[in-house]
Design an enzyme around this catalytic site. Structure first.
Site, short mmCIF file in Angstrom:
data_model
loop_
_atom_site.label_atom_id
_atom_site.label_comp_id
_atom_site.label_asym_id
_atom_site.label_seq_id
_atom_site.Cartn_x
_atom_site.Cartn_y
_atom_site.Cartn_z
N LYS A 4 0.82 -1.22 0.00
CA LYS A 4 0.00 0.00 0.00
C LYS A 4 0.85 1.26 0.00
O LYS A 4 0.58 2.21 0.72
CB LYS A 4 -0.98 -0.02 1.17
CG LYS A 4 -1.94 -1.23 1.12
CD LYS A 4 -3.05 -1.18 2.13
CE LYS A 4 -4.00 -2.36 2.03
NZ LYS A 4 -3.44 -3.67 2.34
N ARG A 5 1.89 1.28 -0.82
CA ARG A 5 2.74 2.45 -0.92
C ARG A 5 2.06 3.53 -1.76
O ARG A 5 1.13 3.25 -2.54
CB ARG A 5 4.09 2.08 -1.53
CG ARG A 5 4.90 1.04 -0.73
CD ARG A 5 5.21 1.51 0.69
NE ARG A 5 6.19 0.68 1.35
CZ ARG A 5 5.96 -0.15 2.38
NH1 ARG A 5 4.74 -0.29 2.87
NH2 ARG A 5 6.95 -0.83 2.94
#
Lengths: 305, 305
Positions: free
Chosen positions: B105-106
């Protein structure tokens, strides 16, 4: 934690944070070649170059500023070797008395955010022992998942006297795509701001909360409104310098007491020697160029406060 | 990449992904004690226990499923030692022919997202050499910063034939706080969904785009609408099992062709031996319990398709 940051901002007279976001293209040739000579053109060689570069910059500026903000992505791109230097940089800065803001923008469902919070700010239990992973003082957090994605970070801050900066209005050109969309007449970032205030209400540490907000320097009209909306929330302000924010733009991020914000500059400080203005230092003295750029930035900002 | 995932979903007849999200509390005592015995109650000891646990589970289930999804936070909490096992797990799974979805989830401003994309999906240039950091096949991405935070990931996917799943509607209880708020009459997640379609339009790989979406299993009414809104977008669906999503809830995530979604289960698979249903396997045979839980999950999902 926020009271410690404020103490250090007062003692240095510098509401400034140096972004330790090294790119290989910022690192002078002589540093790169020495590391490649020792470790090859490998992840290890890149990581060593970053470490040598960081160390020289930290040694040159640590006494002028209260805090540094390493952007973990710039280390993570070099895998384990890069992250090892991220950790080494954190430890080195903390030993110098700098407050370290890990710019990780983590955020996930509750149990996952709890793991991030433990690894970056707190401790993990291994059998009968408590161990620490990265151990920064403050961390940036992404709010897209809502309360249960942020609360685990707040809990660790409360337990360990650490701090957060939650993304409210970011400095990048497309930040408005979602953040500025109107919901019941108010932009999304204001709704996020309301939540940040709510999340931080129980985490006061003196006049400000340990739960702060990221508010970009590039949108001064919005900072003005947010400053009023969140009087007890400290702002971490990216976007000064290379991203286009000026000192004049920044003044709205501060409260009447001259507090309430810490302004980050990354490229403008760590790659100062590449700017026309600091070219006379030469690549050999890149640390001294960084020092001069910090002095200039502090004067520039204090000028409008 | 998405065409490879689809191939493997068809050949295993399993639109299922195993979430390799180990918590120490999931790991049987005999595994923990052996690792602590060798490395102490340290980050290294915890990391070794996770590795032994993962290896047994992967060996037990790899032939049944197309993909695994390690949640990086569960490794990151143990610092460098944990992340070393994250990388080892990725490499081991890829050698087994599994597609690896890094659940990270960057998302950040453009230059920073570019670094994340290089480190997780692509390669970084070190002098004259190209090196790879974590090297997963697909990655989850957070859209809060807008187009310039996501585009660098898409570019790396295009260059390397890799894939993304961008958060649209997450599975956690408070996901609605921001994601469900109405903007011009439509919830935020639908606006994000529009952008995901736009971002992925140039990245078609067969009938679907390499740019997919995360759509939680826990909100079936919303999946139904999103499925119609994004016909060419593959869904990664978390929330089945332990988080409360049922097979019945999931069916709306699929298209008429039985494709369009891959359903993740983490705890339900990797900690299966702790459930009443699989207790008879005993902690010694936790891998076999995981295998049975995968078989049951595949049957459960295929039953509603």
């Amino acid at each position: 934690m926020i009271s410690q940051l404020i103490e250090k901002i007062k003692s240095t007279n510098a509401p400034v944070c140096a972004g330790l976001d090294p790119m290989l293209s910022y690192i002078p040739e002589h540093v790169l070649l020495k590391s490649y000579d020792s470790f090859g053109e490998t992840l290890e060689g890149a990581a060593d170059a970053i470490w040598q570069f960081n160390k020289e910059i930290i040694d040159s500026i640590w006494d002028l500023i209260p805090a540094v903000k390493p952007q973990i992505a710039m280390y993570e791109q070099f895998g384990i070797e890069g992250l090892t230097v991220y950790k080494k940089t954190i430890q080195y800065c903390r030993r110098k008395g700098l407050i370290v803001i890990g710019d990780a923008k983590r955020g996930d469902i509750g149990s996952t955010s709890a793991a991030y919070a433990a690894g970056h700010l707190g401790q993990v239990q291994v059998g009968s022992k408590a161990c620490r992973g990265f151990d920064v003082d403050m961390l940036t957090v992404n709010p897209y998942m809502g309360t249960d994605g942020v609360k685990p970070f707040v809990d660790v801050c409360d337990a360990e006297d650490k701090g957060l900066f939650v993304l409210v209005k970011t400095s990048n050109p497309s930040s408005g795509e979602f953040q500025d969309r109107l919901i019941d007449g108010r932009p999304l970032y204001e709704w996020v701001a309301d939540k940040v205030v709510e999340w931080g209400a129980q985490s006061m540490d003196g006049a400000y909360s340990n739960v702060g907000a990221v508010v970009g320097a590039t949108y001064p009209e919005m900072s003005k409104i947010l400053r009023k909306q969140m009087p007890d929330t400290y702002f971490l302000v990216p976007g000064y310098g290379a991203q286009g924010g000026t000192a004049e733009d920044l003044k709205y991020c501060f409260n009447q007491d001259g507090l309430g914000a810490i302004v980050n500059s990354s490229r403008g400080i760590i790659a100062a020697y590449k700017q026309e203005k600091y070219k006379s230092f030469g690549p050999e003295n890149f640390g001294q160029a960084s020092r001069q750029s910090v002095l200039d930035m502090v004067a520039d900002i204090n000028n409008v406060l």
